[in-house]
Design a protein around this motif. Structure first.
Motif, mmCIF file in Angstrom:
data_model
loop_
_atom_site.group_PDB
_atom_site.id
_atom_site.type_symbol
_atom_site.label_atom_id
_atom_site.label_comp_id
_atom_site.label_asym_id
_atom_site.label_seq_id
_atom_site.Cartn_x
_atom_site.Cartn_y
_atom_site.Cartn_z
ATOM 1 N N UNK A 102 1.085 -1.240 -0.077
ATOM 2 C CA UNK A 102 0.060 0.015 0.153
ATOM 3 C C UNK A 102 0.860 1.156 0.120
ATOM 4 N N UNK A 103 0.134 2.457 -0.190
ATOM 5 C CA UNK A 103 0.963 3.609 -0.139
ATOM 6 C C UNK A 103 0.061 4.501 0.707
ATOM 7 N N UNK A 104 -0.024 5.896 0.052
ATOM 8 C CA UNK A 104 -0.841 6.837 0.532
ATOM 9 C C UNK A 104 -0.669 7.578 1.686
ATOM 10 N N UNK A 105 -0.048 7.013 2.794
ATOM 11 C CA UNK A 105 0.175 7.535 4.445
ATOM 12 C C UNK A 105 1.720 8.190 4.095
ATOM 13 N N UNK A 106 2.552 7.782 3.072
ATOM 14 C CA UNK A 106 3.734 8.288 2.990
ATOM 15 C C UNK A 106 4.792 7.886 4.251
ATOM 16 N N UNK A 107 4.259 6.691 5.141
ATOM 17 C CA UNK A 107 5.020 6.378 6.090
ATOM 18 C C UNK A 107 5.666 4.705 6.021
ATOM 19 N N UNK A 108 6.750 4.672 5.966
ATOM 20 C CA UNK A 108 6.963 3.123 5.670
ATOM 21 C C UNK A 108 6.592 2.484 6.868
ATOM 22 N N UNK A 109 6.053 0.938 6.743
ATOM 23 C CA UNK A 109 5.745 0.107 7.763
ATOM 24 C C UNK A 109 5.477 -1.293 7.190
ATOM 25 N N UNK A 110 5.439 -2.021 8.190
ATOM 26 C CA UNK A 110 5.318 -3.460 8.012
ATOM 27 C C UNK A 110 4.095 -3.905 8.901
ATOM 28 N N UNK A 111 3.017 -4.479 8.565
ATOM 29 C CA UNK A 111 2.004 -5.194 9.461
ATOM 30 C C UNK A 111 2.166 -6.562 9.102
ATOM 31 N N UNK A 112 2.183 -7.486 10.183
ATOM 32 C CA UNK A 112 2.274 -8.791 10.006
ATOM 33 C C UNK A 112 0.969 -9.665 10.711
ATOM 34 N N UNK A 113 0.479 -10.671 10.188
ATOM 35 C CA UNK A 113 -0.312 -11.227 10.885
ATOM 36 C C UNK A 113 -0.503 -12.660 10.856
ATOM 37 N N UNK A 114 -0.388 -13.293 11.851
ATOM 38 C CA UNK A 114 -0.608 -14.868 11.800
ATOM 39 C C UNK A 114 -2.040 -15.335 12.369
ATOM 40 N N UNK A 115 -2.672 -16.199 11.760
ATOM 41 C CA UNK A 115 -4.001 -16.505 12.236
ATOM 42 C C UNK A 115 -4.153 -16.606 13.709
ATOM 43 N N UNK A 116 -5.347 -15.929 14.091
ATOM 44 C CA UNK A 116 -5.613 -15.930 15.694
ATOM 45 C C UNK A 116 -4.880 -15.208 16.323
ATOM 46 N N UNK A 117 -3.974 -14.252 16.012
ATOM 47 C CA UNK A 117 -3.235 -13.572 16.866
ATOM 48 C C UNK A 117 -3.440 -11.820 16.386
ATOM 49 N N UNK A 118 -3.356 -11.089 17.301
ATOM 50 C CA UNK A 118 -3.440 -9.483 16.924
ATOM 51 C C UNK A 118 -2.247 -9.338 15.866
ATOM 52 N N UNK A 119 -2.639 -8.553 14.718
ATOM 53 C CA UNK A 119 -1.733 -7.946 13.797
ATOM 54 C C UNK A 119 -0.511 -7.126 14.580
ATOM 55 N N UNK A 120 0.645 -7.224 14.143
ATOM 56 C CA UNK A 120 1.672 -6.567 14.578
ATOM 57 C C UNK A 120 1.985 -5.440 13.683
#
Ligand SMILES: [Fe+2]
Ligand SMILES: [Fe+2]
Length: 247
Positions: free
Chosen positions: A148-166
């Protein structure tokens, strides 16, 4: 496959050129993924379009600034200074470049990754920034990687089933992430032409599908030259200031 992942260039030719030069120095790539907002804010929309037209194996989605060329409702949504810069952009773009921007997709769903400018709930206006938004988007795309783009802020979100995204903000100038199986990732490569994470350096990434890595890179470019052009061409002063501050 190695892809350069580019976003939010915003008519900043100096930053764009510096990034493309760095990609060549790193051995080049097989293709380019662009997350939208090629134009708006900066002084060189036509040069940026011409440069992007020449990139091989380009996959591009449109951003809200790109769409505002053709959609009055998107233009109306802008701040005054964004409106001023879009009027300048429209005056300084050839017909051919406008047609090129029209070819950008609304969203992309491919074998190696998916891509959307804002979020799949509203590709041009919504931001994907929180873990709640991440969860709401999860069933809108398939596979393990989305850019994705748009916010101009680099980040990574990661998600493993049944856990809160990080959520991790990329810190530093050169970070490589090894992507693990059974985890889904949303990555923002940051902005080339107008970073907003208080780091003024241009931000982009390189995806290596064989190694399963994503590398985020920050590089300096000639900010003073862009600021001078912004001033000379009568664009709002805030656009020059924020380039120096990275916000
Ligand atoms: Fe943008
Ligand atoms: Fe945007």
């Amino acid at each position: 496959m190695r892809y350069a992942v580019l976003s939010d260039i915003h008519s900043n030719y100096e930053a764009f050129e510096a990034v493309l030069k760095k990609i060549e120095e790193l051995g080049g790539v097989d293709g380019y993924a662009f997350c939208g907002d090629l134009i708006g804010y900066g002084p060189d929309p036509e040069d940026c379009c011409r440069r992007m037209m020449g990139l091989k194996n380009l996959i591009a989605v449109a951003g809200n600034h790109d769409m505002s060329l053709f959609r009055e409702d998107f233009f109306a949504w802008f701040s005054d200074y964004a409106k001023q810069s879009m009027l300048y952009t429209a005056r300084n773009l050839s017909k051919q470049s406008q047609e090129f921007i029209k070819t950008f997709a609304k969203e992309y769903h491919g074998k190696d990754f998916c891509m959307v400018h804002g979020s799949f709930l509203d590709p041009f206006r919504d931001y994907l920034l929180s873990s709640e938004q991440f969860v709401l988007n999860l069933d809108k795309w398939k596979g393990s990687l989305c850019f994705v783009g748009h916010s101009h802020v680099p980040f990574i979100m990661s998600y493993k089933s049944n856990r809160m995204p990080q959520i991790d903000l990329f810190l530093g100038s050169d970070v490589t992430i090894k992507m693990l199986p059974a985890i889904r990732y949303v990555i923002n490569p940051g902005s080339i032409g107008q970073p907003r994470d208080t780091n003024a350096k241009a931000s982009f990434g390189i995806l290596d599908t064989k190694q399963q890595t994503f590398r985020l890179i920050r590089i300096p470019y000639d900010i003073a030259s862009v600021q001078k052009k912004i001033e000379e061409r009568g664009l709002p002063e805030i656009l020059s200031k924020r380039l120096g501050q990275g916000k």
